[in-house]
Design a protein around this motif. Structure first.
Motif, short mmCIF file in Angstrom:
data_model
loop_
_atom_site.label_atom_id
_atom_site.label_comp_id
_atom_site.label_asym_id
_atom_site.label_seq_id
_atom_site.Cartn_x
_atom_site.Cartn_y
_atom_site.Cartn_z
N UNK A 170 0.86 -1.19 0.00
CA UNK A 170 0.00 0.00 0.00
C UNK A 170 0.89 1.23 0.00
N UNK A 171 0.29 2.40 -0.25
CA UNK A 171 1.09 3.62 -0.20
C UNK A 171 1.66 3.81 1.21
N UNK A 172 0.78 3.69 2.21
CA UNK A 172 1.23 3.86 3.59
C UNK A 172 0.33 3.08 4.52
N UNK A 173 0.57 3.24 5.81
CA UNK A 173 -0.24 2.54 6.81
C UNK A 173 -0.53 3.49 7.96
N UNK A 174 -1.74 3.38 8.52
CA UNK A 174 -2.05 4.12 9.74
C UNK A 174 -1.83 3.18 10.92
N UNK A 175 -1.07 3.66 11.88
CA UNK A 175 -0.86 2.87 13.10
C UNK A 175 -0.88 3.82 14.27
N UNK A 176 -1.98 3.80 15.05
CA UNK A 176 -2.11 4.78 16.11
C UNK A 176 -2.08 6.16 15.50
N UNK A 177 -1.28 7.08 16.07
CA UNK A 177 -1.26 8.43 15.51
C UNK A 177 -0.16 8.61 14.46
N UNK A 178 0.39 7.50 14.00
CA UNK A 178 1.46 7.59 13.01
C UNK A 178 0.99 7.20 11.61
N UNK A 179 1.64 7.80 10.61
CA UNK A 179 1.48 7.35 9.24
C UNK A 179 2.81 6.74 8.83
N UNK A 180 2.77 5.49 8.41
CA UNK A 180 4.01 4.77 8.14
C UNK A 180 4.11 4.49 6.64
N UNK A 181 5.27 4.81 6.04
CA UNK A 181 5.41 4.53 4.61
C UNK A 181 5.52 3.03 4.36
N UNK A 182 4.86 2.56 3.33
CA UNK A 182 4.95 1.14 2.96
C UNK A 182 5.60 1.01 1.59
N UNK A 183 5.03 1.69 0.59
CA UNK A 183 5.55 1.57 -0.77
C UNK A 183 7.01 2.02 -0.82
N UNK A 184 7.29 3.10 -0.10
CA UNK A 184 8.67 3.62 -0.11
C UNK A 184 9.64 2.56 0.44
N UNK A 185 9.22 1.88 1.48
CA UNK A 185 10.05 0.82 2.06
C UNK A 185 10.22 -0.32 1.05
N UNK A 186 9.12 -0.66 0.36
CA UNK A 186 9.21 -1.70 -0.66
C UNK A 186 10.17 -1.25 -1.78
N UNK A 187 10.07 0.02 -2.19
CA UNK A 187 10.97 0.53 -3.23
C UNK A 187 12.43 0.34 -2.84
#
Ligand code: WTA
Length: 629
Positions: A170-187
């Motif tokens: 996914x583009x990112x993830x919501x976890x609690x009050x954080x937005x976490x990058x997902x696609x960028x990590x995959x890249x």
């Protein structure tokens, strides 16, 4: 399939030992097969070869989806609770889930994914994660789900180990009050992977992401242009269903392989019996689908049994420590299956977070992942279960596919902190260091299993020898779990924890060697030794002893830098809780680190270090004791 009384349990258990093939054949018949099996079981533990339901043809998604359409097509299969409690929850019926899985399976096919191909899935806890998992299974592709908390390097290692051709993220993830990058990590991961041909990106946070022409595709766009009909691929019972990487005592995580038929039957049978699932009940397992607990008790077990399963995107402490209880009240959850670390953490916030919520819908509670201490057991039972809900402490492993030792809810008499009795089909034995079986009750030893069950690990991906070595060679003729165990006077089992170099931190399995390798990659580190120590909330914390090239100018900053390296190499879950800089490590003359001593020091047991006379340099122990944290 369901056992209803303790007498029935005893009869089933005896039958499963006297005639295992007859026992599992009867259960196997309650599933949908395209072609009947030729042989229920063939096995050879010396070669680590086990086959169940050989020659049988089936597809797990026909059992998890198609089979239910006529009778309960409009029943809710998944309830999705988003990270933010103010966002709307989503209910997905079996019919809609079937449709979405078929569509996405067609997307996979369109982009060249075939039976046997490996697909890496790196997604937050959104419905699309379940859809992606089942879509792979639909067409016979092998899914390898990687937990969202792992680093780019960990993803790359897993992709490369099994040569995945596609990644779903996914583009990112919501976890609690954080937005976490997902696609960028995959890249970042994909810079090191040459086998991946395409990446499908689901939109969750709408964080800006790079989308490479010819490789990257939007999920939402792709599903628009495909058909909703996708016949299930006929699979041999022993074809691979999925790979799930897990930590062992060596540095490199291994890809545990599970196959279609046996895994399906074991996950479903254990789900139905341990939780005594009644039609219409709402089952909420708080694990992440990135771990085996999510595979077996959010996705496959509940869906194959026609249950309603809750998928929760967020964390138990957001927006406050009452979140799990709020979800229970909101969705009228009946079965709550969680981990001791969550219970201990929520306990520490106090009861007022519990009191605001109506927990009267609960009928059964479960615990998994690590030993549960008596205080947490009682707190959970009394304050969450109102003292009337059965509480099942379920022991099992990634390698076992499903629950092995556990009470059957409301049937097996409970005993706090005990996983109690083996499920039918499971034959546990305790052995001493020499591999001799310890018989009778009131004994303890290393836990082995002496007969195969349908959910047992089939191999470690790409390296069968490693599977043989890890699980079947320590005690020839038996599967070795890596756990220590006590069998009390009543024949009840209590798991006491790992006896190898595997840590269990907040229910996450982490190898000490993995953490050491990551620390040793940090500039200026000469050597390190990592041990686990008792931690009030996490169960175990990580204590690292580190030798550096020179004394760091700013020790605090150096510690933080090391944590950054560990996060980058493995992921934040592997960050040490304590770092002590030392000038040497306690080694024997042959160069082996005496971890026993380091463990004792980390536990604060300074005066009870045992024999240190065989050490190369006993003085080093005194120094470490003085600097202990
Ligand atoms: C530990 C998780 C005590 C154990 C399903 C095992 C437990 C490891 C329990 C597997 C329990 C799991 N009581 N210890 N009820 N359940 N464990 O592969 O040490 O992530 O070997 O599978 O967790 O962890 P894994």
């Amino acid at each position: 399939m369901r056992i209803k009384t303790f007498e029935e349990y005893q009869t089933a258990y005896q039958q499963s030992v006297d005639d295992p093939e007859g026992f599992w054949a009867e259960i196997g018949q309650q599933f949908k097969w395209r072609k009947p099996w030729k042989k229920v079981l063939s096995w050879d533990f010396n070669e680590a070869n086990v086959k169940w339901y050989e020659g049988g043809e089936m597809n797990i998604t026909e059992n998890a989806l198609d089979r239910h359409l006529e009778e309960r097509g409009d029943q809710v299969a998944l309830i999705w609770e988003p990270n933010d409690p103010d966002d709307e929850a989503v209910s997905i019926t079996y019919r809609v889930l079937h449709d979405r899985v078929c569509r996405f399976a067609n997307v996979l096919k369109k982009h060249g994914v075939k039976k046997g191909d490996r697909v890496c899935i790196y997604l937050p806890m959104v419905p699309e994660l379940t859809v992606a998992v089942l879509a792979c299974a639909r067409i016979g592709a092998v899914h390898s789900v990687v937990f969202g908390g792992f680093s780019a390097k960990s993803i790359a290692d897993r992709i490369n180990d099994s040569a995945c051709t596609m990644v779903i993220t996914s583009d990112g993830a919501f976890r609690g009050n954080k937005v976490i990058p997902m696609k960028e990590t995959v890249d970042t991961a994909l810079d090191q992977c040459s086998t991946v041909k395409s990446v499908i990106v689901m939109t969750r946070t709408r964080t800006p992401v790079s989308m490479l022409k010819g490789r990257d595709l939007w999920w939402e766009e792709e599903v628009k242009h495909v058909d909703s009909i996708c016949p299930a691929e006929p699979m041999d019972a022993e074809d691979t269903l999925f790979i799930l990487y897990t930590s062992g005592s060596t540095g490199k995580p291994k890809g545990v392989v599970h196959t279609c038929g046996g895994y399906m039957i074991f996950a479903t049978y254990t789900f139905a019996n341990v939780f005594q699932y009644e039609p219409g009940e709402i089952h909420f397992c708080t694990a992440d689908i990135g771990w085996i607990t999510g595979h077996s008790y959010i996705v496959y077990g509940p869906l194959c049994y026609g249950a309603t399963s809750v998928v929760f995107e967020g964390v138990p402490t957001y927006p406050d420590a009452g979140r799990l209880w709020q979800i229970v009240a909101k969705h009228k959850v009946n079965i709550l299956y969680t981990a001791p670390t969550a219970i201990r953490s929520l306990m520490s916030f106090g009861l007022h977070f519990v009191k605001d919520h109506d927990l009267s819908s609960l009928t059964k509670l479960g615990s998994v992942g690590e030993p549960i201490n008596e205080e947490a057991w009682q707190w959970f039972k009394q304050n969450i279960g109102g003292s009337h809900c059965p509480l099942v402490d379920t022991w099992w492993q990634t390698e076992t596919g499903g629950i092995m030792i556990s009470p059957l809810a409301g049937i097996t008499p409970e005993k706090p902190t005990y996983a109690t009795l083996p499920l039918p089909g499971i034959q546990p034995v305790l052995v001493d260091e020499n591999g001799k079986e310890i018989e009778g009750n009131g004994v303890s030893g290393n836990l082995c299993i002496k007969f195969p069950w349908p959910g047992i690990i089939r191999t470690t991906y790409g390296d069968h020898e490693r599977c043989k070595q890890t699980y079947f060679s320590t005690y020839p003729g038996m599967y070795f779990t890596g756990d220590g165990c006590l069998r009390d006077e009543d024949g009840y089992y209590r798991i006491t924890g790992r006896v190898d170099d595997v840590l269990n931190v907040s229910g996450h399995r982490i190898g000490t060697a993995e953490v050491e390798n990551a620390i040793n990659m940090h500039l200026g580190v000469v050597e390190s030794a990592v041990v686990g120590y008792p931690h009030d909330i996490k169960g175990q914390g990580i204590y690292a002893y580190i030798i550096t090239e020179s004394k760091p100018d700013d020790a605090e900053m150096f510690r933080k830098d090391i944590l950054a390296t560990v996060s980058r190499i493995i992921g934040p879950i592997a960050k040490p809780d304590k770092i002590q800089f030392v000038s040497g490590l306690p080694k024997t003359r042959s160069g082996k680190i005496m971890r026993r001593i380091l463990r004792k020091i980390s536990e604060g047991e300074m005066n009870n270090l045992g024999d240190t006379s065989t050490l190369l340099d006993p003085a080093v122990v005194e120094e470490i004791k003085k600097g202990a944290l």
